[in-house]
Design a protein around this motif. Structure first.
Motif, PDB file in Angstrom:
ATOM      1  N   ILE A 157       0.838  -1.210   0.000  1.00  0.00           N
ATOM      2  CA  ILE A 157       0.000   0.000   0.000  1.00  0.00           C
ATOM      3  C   ILE A 157       0.868   1.254   0.000  1.00  0.00           C
ATOM      4  O   ILE A 157       0.624   2.211  -0.747  1.00  0.00           O
ATOM      5  N   LEU A 178      -4.337   1.777  -7.832  1.00  0.00           N
ATOM      6  CA  LEU A 178      -5.558   1.765  -7.028  1.00  0.00           C
ATOM      7  C   LEU A 178      -6.056   0.342  -6.790  1.00  0.00           C
ATOM      8  O   LEU A 178      -6.510   0.001  -5.689  1.00  0.00           O
ATOM      9  N   GLU A 179      -5.990  -0.482  -7.845  1.00  0.00           N
ATOM     10  CA  GLU A 179      -6.426  -1.878  -7.703  1.00  0.00           C
ATOM     11  C   GLU A 179      -5.542  -2.618  -6.707  1.00  0.00           C
ATOM     12  O   GLU A 179      -6.035  -3.394  -5.864  1.00  0.00           O
ATOM     13  N   ARG A 182      -6.472  -1.447  -3.185  1.00  0.00           N
ATOM     14  CA  ARG A 182      -7.730  -2.060  -2.754  1.00  0.00           C
ATOM     15  C   ARG A 182      -7.534  -3.525  -2.394  1.00  0.00           C
ATOM     16  O   ARG A 182      -8.072  -4.010  -1.388  1.00  0.00           O
ATOM     17  N   ARG A 183      -6.747  -4.238  -3.201  1.00  0.00           N
ATOM     18  CA  ARG A 183      -6.527  -5.657  -2.935  1.00  0.00           C
ATOM     19  C   ARG A 183      -5.794  -5.880  -1.614  1.00  0.00           C
ATOM     20  O   ARG A 183      -6.169  -6.743  -0.814  1.00  0.00           O
ATOM     21  N   VAL A 185      -5.618  -3.761   0.936  1.00  0.00           N
ATOM     22  CA  VAL A 185      -6.493  -3.375   2.045  1.00  0.00           C
ATOM     23  C   VAL A 185      -7.439  -4.524   2.377  1.00  0.00           C
ATOM     24  O   VAL A 185      -7.717  -4.813   3.554  1.00  0.00           O
ATOM     25  N   GLY A 186      -7.940  -5.200   1.345  1.00  0.00           N
ATOM     26  CA  GLY A 186      -8.792  -6.359   1.578  1.00  0.00           C
ATOM     27  C   GLY A 186      -8.070  -7.475   2.320  1.00  0.00           C
ATOM     28  O   GLY A 186      -8.643  -8.136   3.194  1.00  0.00           O
TER      29      GLY A 186
END
Length: 375
Positions: A157, A178-179, A182-183, A185-186
């Motif tokens: 990140i 961004l992808e 997001r991944r 963070v998931g």
């Protein structure tokens, strides 16, 4: 009982008997030598022999020494030898010897019990210390794993955030950044969620929103949720659900979490080009969910511990904290069911079976969600 003794025990018992006889004979010889000088039989010698025999050889040797000492002392004190006549004085000596033998034997038994209990306590203390050391080692390993699982996505990140801070970044690279953010963070959210769930389950403070549930729909939703992960690893998911399944009384979200965790575990340990099979059917105990993969399998020594937290297989170096299956077992048990794992060995795939109790046929449909707290 002697027939059941080991050769070493029989030899030790025979040695104690021979020492008892030798002790009585020695006391008899000394008494015969001393009696003309002191004009009294050295009965304290026989008391000492009985005491030593009872202490070292137990009650049997003590009683044997008692009988032999009584006969020998009576013979020594008689005017003609051997006499072997039991008068009142001989009976009194016999009673004294028996009391001595019983008392000393009781002391010896108490000593032996004390030594045995001390040995047991020492063994328990060693076991407790070893268990505490294992717990500390497991705690250290757990902290290390948590730090790794949280640091890895955090590093990604931070790296992609630095890329986004560059005003000259191309749109395609920005979308990729961004992808990736997001991944990751998931990933962090899943790790934290698993830790929270396991902690709440361990404390018995976990709420279920119970309602009538169609397990077939839950399995389809779980398979759809992990479809992207399976596609990324080149693994297929094949679902075979009986359309006439009975309903179960459960929490939809948690039941989907059970199936998703089992599917995620199967995908994680499957090679590209293999298939994860999911079967759902009705059994006498209720509804059965079977998740079977063609992957790495489970080592026989790991199989009994597969549902314990932080226990993983040989290829799990980068596959999380090992909490998924532990959460599965606790959630299944909260629903009144059971889960089992089987595997023919490494490289032979693995099979996980969940049995959930069906709702009674006479039970009416729930009018709404109900919250049950398990303590």
């Amino acid at each position: 009982m002697a027939a059941g003794l080991r050769p070493s025990e029989r030899s030790a018992r025979l040695l104690r008997v021979m020492l008892t006889i030798a002790g009585v004979l020695a006391a008899t010889g000394v008494s015969i030598v001393l009696e003309p000088v002191t004009h009294v039989a050295a009965s304290p010698l026989f008391v000492a022999v009985v005491t030593a025999s009872a202490w070292l050889g137990g009650l049997a040797c003590g009683l044997l020494a008692t009988v032999l000492a009584t006969v020998a002392l009576d013979a020594v004190m008689a005017s003609s030898w051997p006499s072997f006549t039991f008068g009142e004085e001989a009976v009194a000596r016999l009673v004294v010897f028996v009391i001595v033998a019983l008392f000393v034997s009781a002391l010896d038994q108490a000593r032996r019990r004390s030594e045995s209990q001390r040995a047991i306590l020492l063994e328990r203390e060693r076991a407790a210390r070893a268990e505490a050391e294992d717990a500390n080692r497991a705690k250290d390993e757990f902290v290390t794993m948590v730090a790794h699982e949280l640091r890895t996505p955090l590093t990604a990140i931070v790296s992609w955030s630095a890329v986004l801070s560059d005003a000259r970044i191309a749109p395609a690279l920005a979308d990729r950044a961004l992808e990736a953010i997001r991944r990751n963070v998931g990933v962090q959210a899943r790790v934290i969620g698993d830790l929270v769930d396991l902690a709440r389950l361990g404390r018995g403070r976990f709420s279920l929103q119970l309602e009538r549930v169609d397990v077939g729909i839950v399995v389809d939703a779980a398979a759809a949720a992990v479809a992207a992960l399976a596609g990324a690893r080149g693994v297929k998911i094949a679902v075979d659900a009986d359309p006439t399944l009975p309903s179960v009384h459960g929490d939809v979200a948690r039941l989907q979490q059970i199936v998703s965790n089992l599917l995620g575990n199967a995908i994680k340990h499957s090679d590209p080009g293999t298939t994860v099979h999911v079967g759902v059917d009705a059994v006498a105990a209720g509804v059965r969910i079977v998740v079977r993969d063609e992957g790495n399998g489970i080592a026989p020594e790991l199989l009994p511990h597969i549902f314990e937290p932080y226990r993983q297989g040989a290829r799990a170096a980068n596959s999380g904290l090992g909490l998924g299956l532990a959460i599965v077992r606790k959630l299944v048990e909260l629903h009144g069911g059971r889960v089992e794992a089987s595997s023919a060995g490494l490289g032979q795939g693995a099979c996980f079976t969940v049995i959930l109790p069906a709702m009674p046929l006479t039970r009416t449909s729930a009018s709404g969600a109900r919250e049950d707290r398990y303590r």
